[in-house]
Each structure stands twice: as structure tokens, then as C-alpha cells.
Design a protein around this motif. Structure first.
Motif, PDB file in Angstrom:
ATOM      1  N   PRO A  62     -95.174  43.784 127.890  1.00  0.00           N
ATOM      2  CA  PRO A  62     -95.114  42.354 128.227  1.00  0.00           C
ATOM      3  C   PRO A  62     -95.450  42.122 129.696  1.00  0.00           C
ATOM      4  CG  PRO A  62     -93.194  43.028 126.938  1.00  0.00           C
ATOM      5  CD  PRO A  62     -93.920  44.278 127.302  1.00  0.00           C
ATOM      6  N   ARG A 119     -94.264  40.007 131.727  1.00  0.00           N
ATOM      7  CA  ARG A 119     -93.069  39.826 132.559  1.00  0.00           C
ATOM      8  C   ARG A 119     -92.539  41.172 133.033  1.00  0.00           C
ATOM      9  NH1 ARG A 119     -87.540  36.560 130.781  1.00  0.00           N
ATOM     10  NH2 ARG A 119     -86.409  36.875 132.758  1.00  0.00           N
ATOM     11  N   ARG A 120     -92.555  42.157 132.144  1.00  0.00           N
ATOM     12  CA  ARG A 120     -92.086  43.492 132.529  1.00  0.00           C
ATOM     13  C   ARG A 120     -93.023  44.116 133.549  1.00  0.00           C
ATOM     14  NH1 ARG A 120     -91.335  48.546 128.292  1.00  0.00           N
ATOM     15  NH2 ARG A 120     -90.709  50.115 129.833  1.00  0.00           N
ATOM     16  N   THR A 121     -94.330  43.952 133.343  1.00  0.00           N
ATOM     17  CA  THR A 121     -95.299  44.469 134.312  1.00  0.00           C
ATOM     18  C   THR A 121     -95.122  43.799 135.670  1.00  0.00           C
ATOM     19  OG1 THR A 121     -96.892  44.887 132.535  1.00  0.00           O
ATOM     20  CG2 THR A 121     -97.753  44.802 134.781  1.00  0.00           C
ATOM     21  N   LEU A 122     -94.868  42.479 135.630  1.00  0.00           N
ATOM     22  CA  LEU A 122     -94.696  41.730 136.877  1.00  0.00           C
ATOM     23  C   LEU A 122     -93.479  42.203 137.651  1.00  0.00           C
ATOM     24  CD1 LEU A 122     -95.566  39.308 138.659  1.00  0.00           C
ATOM     25  CD2 LEU A 122     -94.038  37.890 137.257  1.00  0.00           C
ATOM     26  N   THR A 123     -92.368  42.385 136.960  1.00  0.00           N
ATOM     27  CA  THR A 123     -91.119  42.741 137.644  1.00  0.00           C
ATOM     28  C   THR A 123     -91.057  44.211 138.044  1.00  0.00           C
ATOM     29  OG1 THR A 123     -90.062  43.095 135.479  1.00  0.00           O
ATOM     30  CG2 THR A 123     -89.821  40.917 136.498  1.00  0.00           C
TER      31      THR A 123
END
Length: 297
Positions: free
Chosen positions: A34, A36-40
């Protein structure tokens, strides 16, 4: 009789559980990670680190803790150097001059260091004769080769490539030697049993098994290539050589422009990080994934 059936049922349940566990271990996630996971996990941490460094840097300049502002320029001054180089069209020239030399020199070192490493790893006499010399060359600072290279070859690209080769070849060769030394003997015996001997055994058995150590040698070889090139560009300057990142750094020192010095350091750092992220990190992930040590994402 009932006890025997109970034991058999228990053994069957244990076997089924073991099979389920093995299946779970072999299951590889194939879905996309996801955003979001890559971003965080991958994007935000380095951005936060960079922002923190810039904040501390600006605080040291603004508060006067750094002392003389001519010795530590503000981030805005360095940004001004970058903007000016971009508008003048010289930014890409600085980067391309050094990157093209570095990558070509590294490829030449790869072509020389790989067969040399295999030769040292597989032939005892060659290892006894050359092995200590390679280790000594690897520990020798690359900048030491610049003066003799200038005397032998003059101020030209050949001198630059010679310095890169002398700095990178020992690291690549020693990395491959270390990888070959860690190949389990069982692999070699199995290969010989299947007829994989000589060059066929080297290509199908030795090289794949030695890949982790070889890749570590390649990373170190690139680091030595880049450092060697920067040292050569700083020390040896000539209009015929163009202006690379090392020469840009030296120009900043000659003109006492610390903003140019920090600008050159920033570009050198960015190129090093970019090469690692674009080339070596994907290779490392591929090696780990091929050995079942990294889930697909």
C-alpha cells in the motif's frame, strides 16, 4: 488398540501442522505494498532526516553559534548556488562529467576485477602470489595514485581511469574471493556430480553461490571508484578535463566560496545516494528475494 489409534491421530495432526507451517513459510506475498505504508516507511523517514539537518544547520547560522558566516554558509546561500548553476545550464555538465567518468571507470574495473578475483580464488599459486598484494592495494588510499598517474599519463581522462581502476579493482576482486571462499563444499561436489566442472561449474555453481560476497565487493568497488575520481578531479585540473564535481569543489576552495564548496559536497553526496538507490539496492533485494530472505512487495 484405542491408544494406538490415538497416537496415530496425534502424529497425523502433528504432520498436518508441520506441512501447514512449511507452506506458510514458502508462501510469498505477491500483492503490491500500500502507498501509505511505502510513504510512512520509506519516503517520510529520509525527508524528516533531511528537514532536521537543514533546521539544525539554519539554527547554527542564525544564532551565530557557527561563528564567521563566511565559514558556514546558510542553506539559502547553497540553494542560490544550485539555482544559479541551473539557470546557467552548467549543473548537468558538472554532474555528467563526473558520473560518466565514474561509471565507465567502474565498468572497466568490473571487467578486470571479476576474472582476476576468480583466478585468485580458484588457483592456489595465484592466491599465494597476488592475494596479499590485492589486500595491500585495497588499504592504500586512492589519492596516493594521483601524482604518479599524472606523471605517467598526463592530465587527461586516461589518468582519471587509471586512478579509478587502481582504487576499485582490488575491492571487486577481494569481494569475489570472499564470496567464493564462502561457497559450501557440498555445492561444488554436487556440481561435479552433475557434470558442472571448469567454466560450466564456475558459471552455474560458483558465481551464483558467491553472489552475496561479490555484490558486497561491487558496492565497495563503486565507493572506491567514486572516491578515487573525486580525489583525481580535485588534485589534477586542466581545461581539457572539463569541470566535474571534484573540480567544482576545488574551485570553491580557490575562490574562498564556502557556498560553492557546500554545493559541490551536496552534489557529490546526492550522486552517491542515487547510484546506491538505483543500482545496488535493487540488486541486493533481488539477491535476497532469490534466496527466500525477502518477501516480494
Amino acid at each position: 488398540m484405542a491408544s494406538t489409534e490415538t497416537t496415530a491421530a496425534k502424529d497425523g495432526a502433528d504432520l498436518a501442522g508441520l506441512e501447514a507451517g512449511l507452506d506458510a513459510l514458502e508462501t510469498v506475498q505477491t500483492g503490491r505494498t500500500p502507498f501509505r505504508r511505502t510513504l510512512t516507511q520509506k519516503i517520510l523517514p529520509p525527508l524528516v532526516a533531511v528537514a532536521l539537518v537543514l533546521a539544525v544547520w539554519q539554527f547554527l547560522v542564525s544564532s551565530g553559534i557557527a561563528g564567521d558566516p563566511t565559514k558556514l554558509p546558510a542553506p539559502s546561500d547553497v540553494w542560490g548556488e544550485l539555482r544559479e548553476s541551473w539557470l546557467e545550464g552548467t549543473l548537468h555538465e558538472y554532474i555528467w562529467t563526473s558520473v560518466s567518468r565514474g561509471l565507465l571507470g567502474f565498468l572497466l574495473a568490473l571487467a578486470i576485477g571479476t576474472p582476476l578475483g576468480l583466478l585468485v580464488a580458484r588457483v592456489r599459486f595465484v592466491r599465494a602470489a597476488i592475494g596479499p598484494i590485492l589486500s595491500g592495494l585495497q588499504s592504500l588510499p586512492s589519492v596516493a595514485w594521483v601524482p604518479p598517474a599524472v606523471i605517467w599519463l598526463g592530465l587527461n581522462d586516461r589518468m582519471m581511469f587509471a586512478v579509478i581502476l587502481l582504487g576499485a579493482v582490488p575491492s571487486i576482486a577481494n569481494g569475489l574471493v570472499s564470496g567464493v571462499d564462502q561457497v559450501p563444499p557440498l555445492f561444488l561436489r554436487a556440481g561435479r556430480t552433475l557434470g558442472a566442472t571448469g567454466l560450466k561449474g564456475t558459471w552455474h555453481i560458483v558465481m551464483p553461490a558467491a553472489l552475496p560476497g561479490y555484490l558486497a565487493g561491487l558496492k565497495q568497488g563503486w565507493a572506491f571508484s567514486w572516491r578515487s575520481l573525486m580525489a583525481a578531479e580535485i588534485i589534477a585540473s586542466s581545461p581539457d578535463l572539463g569541470v566535474g564535481l571534484g573540480q567544482l569543489l576545488e574551485n570553491g576552495r580557490n575562490t574562498s566560496s564556502m557556498s560553492m564548496v557546500f554545493f559541490a559536497i551536496l552534489l557529490i553526496l546526492i550522486v552517491g545516494i542515487a547510484i546506491d538507490l538505483l543500482i545496488f539496492s535493487p540488486l541486493e533485494r533481488w539477491v535476497l528475494r532469490s534466496r527466500g530472505l525477502l518477501a516480494r512487495s
